[in-house]
Motif scaffolding. Structure first.
Motif, mmCIF file in Angstrom:
data_model
loop_
_atom_site.group_PDB
_atom_site.id
_atom_site.type_symbol
_atom_site.label_atom_id
_atom_site.label_comp_id
_atom_site.label_asym_id
_atom_site.label_seq_id
_atom_site.Cartn_x
_atom_site.Cartn_y
_atom_site.Cartn_z
ATOM 1 N N LYS A 69 -34.811 22.294 -11.086
ATOM 2 C CA LYS A 69 -35.051 22.378 -9.645
ATOM 3 C C LYS A 69 -36.541 22.222 -9.364
ATOM 4 N N GLY A 70 -36.856 21.495 -8.360
ATOM 5 C CA GLY A 70 -38.252 21.322 -7.973
ATOM 6 C C GLY A 70 -38.925 20.134 -8.637
ATOM 7 N N THR A 71 -38.287 19.534 -9.615
ATOM 8 C CA THR A 71 -38.887 18.350 -10.250
ATOM 9 C C THR A 71 -38.213 17.113 -9.674
ATOM 10 N N PRO A 72 -38.995 16.063 -9.530
ATOM 11 C CA PRO A 72 -38.401 14.830 -8.987
ATOM 12 C C PRO A 72 -37.405 14.239 -9.986
ATOM 13 N N PRO A 73 -36.407 13.590 -9.488
ATOM 14 C CA PRO A 73 -35.437 12.970 -10.408
ATOM 15 C C PRO A 73 -36.103 11.844 -11.203
ATOM 16 N N LEU A 74 -35.559 11.601 -12.371
ATOM 17 C CA LEU A 74 -36.095 10.529 -13.207
ATOM 18 C C LEU A 74 -35.903 9.187 -12.520
ATOM 19 N N LYS A 75 -36.875 8.307 -12.731
ATOM 20 C CA LYS A 75 -36.778 6.971 -12.138
ATOM 21 C C LYS A 75 -35.778 6.145 -12.930
ATOM 22 N N LYS A 76 -34.972 5.427 -12.217
ATOM 23 C CA LYS A 76 -34.032 4.523 -12.854
ATOM 24 C C LYS A 76 -34.643 3.125 -12.874
ATOM 25 N N PHE A 77 -34.571 2.535 -14.020
ATOM 26 C CA PHE A 77 -35.090 1.181 -14.146
ATOM 27 C C PHE A 77 -33.971 0.198 -13.842
#
Length: 127
Positions: free
Chosen positions: A6-14
């Motif tokens: 919680k509180g962390t941005p979601p991982l970027k999808k390539f």
């Protein structure tokens, strides 16, 4: 779905891009340099007719790049692939004026020709 704290941005999808895929090339060369490179179109099957067309292209490339040497005759070393031994391909070989050498089953003497095309391979295999 992905798990993340919680509180962390979601991982970027390539974005997945389609690769160019495999490409097959037929390469003819002599002791000096490459004479002809033909890239096979996708979906084209290598048949006796296709190979005979390549031999015709090789004949023209030799006439253009080795003008003085054409009259001495041309020896062709090809492996024992069924398409190389087909009646259509053998007829084209003789029609072009080429003489076919017998390819031995296994010979270390033929390995250096691979190193001519792939010089980095030789560096990695030393030792």
């Amino acid at each position: 779905m992905q798990w993340h704290k919680k509180g962390t941005p979601p991982l970027k999808k390539f974005k997945v891009s389609e690769s160019a895929g495999k490409l097959m090339a037929t390469i003819f060369w002599d002791y000096e340099r490459i004479l002809l490179v033909v890239y096979k179109e996708k979906g084209v099957t290598i048949t006796g007719e296709y190979y005979s067309e390549l031999l015709e292209q090789l004949k023209e490339a030799i006439k253009e790049k080795r003008r003085g040497k054409w009259t001495k005759g041309v020896l062709v070393l090809q492996d024992k692939a069924p398409v190389h031994k087909s009646k259509v391909a053998m007829a084209a070989l003789h029609r072009c004026g080429f003489e076919s050498l017998v390819h031995p089953t296994y010979s270390l003497d033929l390995t250096p020709s691979d190193y001519y095309l792939f010089p980095n391979l030789e560096k990695r295999t030393k030792g």
